[in-house]
Scaffold this motif. Structure first.
Motif, PDB file in Angstrom:
ATOM      1  N   GLN A   1      -4.302  12.321   6.302  1.00 26.69           N
ATOM      2  CA  GLN A   1      -4.765  11.311   7.256  1.00 26.69           C
ATOM      3  C   GLN A   1      -5.925  10.491   6.668  1.00 26.69           C
ATOM      4  OE1 GLN A   1      -4.479  14.624   8.089  1.00 26.69           O
ATOM      5  NE2 GLN A   1      -3.552  14.837  10.110  1.00 26.69           N
ATOM      6  N   ASP A   2      -6.848  11.186   6.016  1.00 29.60           N
ATOM      7  CA  ASP A   2      -7.986  10.492   5.406  1.00 29.60           C
ATOM      8  C   ASP A   2      -7.541   9.618   4.242  1.00 29.60           C
ATOM      9  OD1 ASP A   2      -9.688  11.687   7.204  1.00 29.60           O
ATOM     10  OD2 ASP A   2     -10.347  13.251   5.811  1.00 29.60           O
ATOM     11  N   ARG A   3      -6.576  10.114   3.470  1.00 27.00           N
ATOM     12  CA  ARG A   3      -6.096   9.335   2.332  1.00 27.00           C
ATOM     13  C   ARG A   3      -5.393   8.061   2.799  1.00 27.00           C
ATOM     14  NH1 ARG A   3      -2.498  10.762  -2.960  1.00 27.00           N
ATOM     15  NH2 ARG A   3      -2.950   8.789  -3.952  1.00 27.00           N
ATOM     16  N   GLU A   4      -4.602   8.159   3.855  1.00 26.22           N
ATOM     17  CA  GLU A   4      -3.952   6.955   4.400  1.00 26.22           C
ATOM     18  C   GLU A   4      -4.995   5.915   4.785  1.00 26.22           C
ATOM     19  OE1 GLU A   4      -1.369   7.735   7.673  1.00 26.22           O
ATOM     20  OE2 GLU A   4       0.139   8.700   6.422  1.00 26.22           O
ATOM     21  N   ALA A   5      -6.018   6.347   5.502  1.00 22.53           N
ATOM     22  CA  ALA A   5      -7.076   5.422   5.929  1.00 22.53           C
ATOM     23  C   ALA A   5      -7.815   4.839   4.719  1.00 22.53           C
ATOM     24  CB  ALA A   5      -8.049   6.128   6.860  1.00 22.53           C
TER      25      ALA A   5
ATOM     26  N   ILE B   1       3.830  -0.160  -7.273  1.00 23.01           N
ATOM     27  CA  ILE B   1       3.331   1.160  -6.921  1.00 23.01           C
ATOM     28  C   ILE B   1       3.112   1.187  -5.413  1.00 23.01           C
ATOM     29  CG2 ILE B   1       2.337   1.641  -9.180  1.00 23.01           C
ATOM     30  CD1 ILE B   1      -0.387   0.893  -8.116  1.00 23.01           C
ATOM     31  N   PHE B   2       3.376   2.328  -4.833  1.00 19.48           N
ATOM     32  CA  PHE B   2       3.276   2.481  -3.390  1.00 19.48           C
ATOM     33  C   PHE B   2       2.221   3.525  -3.048  1.00 19.48           C
ATOM     34  CE2 PHE B   2       7.574   0.904  -4.001  1.00 19.48           C
ATOM     35  CZ  PHE B   2       7.697  -0.029  -2.988  1.00 19.48           C
ATOM     36  N   TYR B   3       1.372   3.169  -2.094  1.00 20.50           N
ATOM     37  CA  TYR B   3       0.387   4.098  -1.547  1.00 20.50           C
ATOM     38  C   TYR B   3       0.649   4.266  -0.062  1.00 20.50           C
ATOM     39  CZ  TYR B   3      -2.223   3.933  -5.875  1.00 20.50           C
ATOM     40  OH  TYR B   3      -2.595   4.049  -7.189  1.00 20.50           O
ATOM     41  N   ARG B   4       0.615   5.497   0.380  1.00 17.86           N
ATOM     42  CA  ARG B   4       0.890   5.792   1.780  1.00 17.86           C
ATOM     43  C   ARG B   4      -0.234   5.228   2.649  1.00 17.86           C
ATOM     44  NH1 ARG B   4       3.006  11.490   4.126  1.00 17.86           N
ATOM     45  NH2 ARG B   4       2.879  10.918   6.313  1.00 17.86           N
ATOM     46  N   THR B   5       0.164   4.438   3.659  1.00 16.33           N
ATOM     47  CA  THR B   5      -0.819   3.814   4.553  1.00 16.33           C
ATOM     48  C   THR B   5      -0.491   4.003   6.023  1.00 16.33           C
ATOM     49  OG1 THR B   5       0.366   1.719   4.322  1.00 16.33           O
ATOM     50  CG2 THR B   5      -1.564   2.045   2.910  1.00 16.33           C
TER      51      THR B   5
ATOM     52  N   ASP C   1     -15.404   8.861  -3.672  1.00 17.75           N
ATOM     53  CA  ASP C   1     -14.362   9.599  -2.971  1.00 17.75           C
ATOM     54  C   ASP C   1     -13.231   9.919  -3.935  1.00 17.75           C
ATOM     55  OD1 ASP C   1     -15.496   9.685  -0.427  1.00 17.75           O
ATOM     56  OD2 ASP C   1     -14.771   7.684   0.051  1.00 17.75           O
ATOM     57  N   ASP C   2     -12.670  11.107  -3.793  1.00 19.77           N
ATOM     58  CA  ASP C   2     -11.522  11.503  -4.605  1.00 19.77           C
ATOM     59  C   ASP C   2     -10.294  11.541  -3.715  1.00 19.77           C
ATOM     60  OD1 ASP C   2      -9.737  12.510  -6.416  1.00 19.77           O
ATOM     61  OD2 ASP C   2     -10.597  14.525  -6.468  1.00 19.77           O
ATOM     62  N   PRO C   3      -9.427  10.525  -3.815  1.00 18.30           N
ATOM     63  CA  PRO C   3      -8.260  10.487  -2.942  1.00 18.30           C
ATOM     64  C   PRO C   3      -7.368  11.719  -3.073  1.00 18.30           C
ATOM     65  CG  PRO C   3      -8.498   8.419  -4.122  1.00 18.30           C
ATOM     66  CD  PRO C   3      -9.498   9.367  -4.682  1.00 18.30           C
ATOM     67  N   GLN C   4      -7.323  12.317  -4.251  1.00 24.20           N
ATOM     68  CA  GLN C   4      -6.464  13.480  -4.462  1.00 24.20           C
ATOM     69  C   GLN C   4      -6.933  14.693  -3.658  1.00 24.20           C
ATOM     70  OE1 GLN C   4      -3.753  12.844  -6.099  1.00 24.20           O
ATOM     71  NE2 GLN C   4      -4.441  10.875  -6.844  1.00 24.20           N
ATOM     72  N   ALA C   5      -8.214  14.748  -3.317  1.00 22.90           N
ATOM     73  CA  ALA C   5      -8.756  15.892  -2.598  1.00 22.90           C
ATOM     74  C   ALA C   5      -8.768  15.690  -1.082  1.00 22.90           C
ATOM     75  CB  ALA C   5     -10.172  16.179  -3.092  1.00 22.90           C
ATOM     76  N   MET C   6      -8.342  14.533  -0.618  1.00 25.25           N
ATOM     77  CA  MET C   6      -8.376  14.225   0.814  1.00 25.25           C
ATOM     78  C   MET C   6      -7.156  14.796   1.532  1.00 25.25           C
ATOM     79  SD  MET C   6      -9.425  10.230   0.784  1.00 25.25           S
ATOM     80  CE  MET C   6     -10.890   9.644  -0.006  1.00 25.25           C
TER      81      MET C   6
END
Length: 127
Positions: A37-41, A84-88, A29-34
Motif C-alpha cells: 500500500q505504501d509503495r503504491e502511494a 516499465i510499469f510501477y504499481r499505482t 525511502d526504500d521502495p523495496q522495503a515498503m
C-alpha cells in the motif's frame, strides 16, 4: 532541582528534534522495503511529479523507484523503446501485479517520453 530537570528535558527535546530533522532530511525511502500500500502511494506521488519540460532518464527513475513491477523492451531501427510499469492502484487481491494495476513509463533511448494510460498503447504501436 526543578531547574536542572527542566534543563535536561529541554536538552532531550532539542536532541530529539535534531535527530528527527536529520532523518527526515537525509533518509531515502526504500521502495523495496515498503508494504504494497505504501509503495503504491510512493510510486503514484513520484509519477504525479513528472514533467515533460524536465524529462527523467531511465537510470534516475530506477534509482528512485527501484525495480519495476513489469518491464518490456524492443529495438525499432536505431531506437530502443522500453516501457516499465510501477504499481499505482490496487485492483484485485490475487498476489499478482497486472498491467491494469500499474502506470507505464515509456522511454526512448533511455529518455522518458510518455507516461500514463497511453504509454503502453504507444509502445505497442512502435514497430
Amino acid at each position: 532541582m526543578i531547574k536542572k530537570v527542566f534543563q535536561y528535558l529541554v536538552l532531550g527535546l532539542g536532541v530529539y528534534a535534531l535527530i528527527a530533522a536529520l532523518v527526515i532530511t537525509f533518509y531515502k525511502d526504500d521502495p523495496q522495503a515498503m508494504i504494497w500500500q505504501d509503495r503504491e502511494a510512493f510510486n503514484k506521488r513520484y509519477i504525479a511529479k513528472l514533467s515533460i519540460e524536465k524529462p527523467e532518464n531511465l537510470n534516475a527513475v530506477l534509482d528512485y523507484l527501484g525495480s519495476p513491477d513489469l518491464t518490456y523492451a524492443k529495438r525499432v531501427e536505431d531506437n530502443v523503446w522500453q516501457i516499465i510499469f510501477y504499481r499505482t492502484q490496487h485492483v484485485k487481491s490475487d498476489g499478482i501485479t497486472t498491467i491494469d494495476e500499474c502506470t507505464g513509463l515509456l522511454f526512448k533511448n533511455g529518455q522518458l517520453v510518455l507516461w500514463g494510460p497511453s504509454a503502453y498503447e504507444s509502445y505497442q504501436q512502435e514497430s
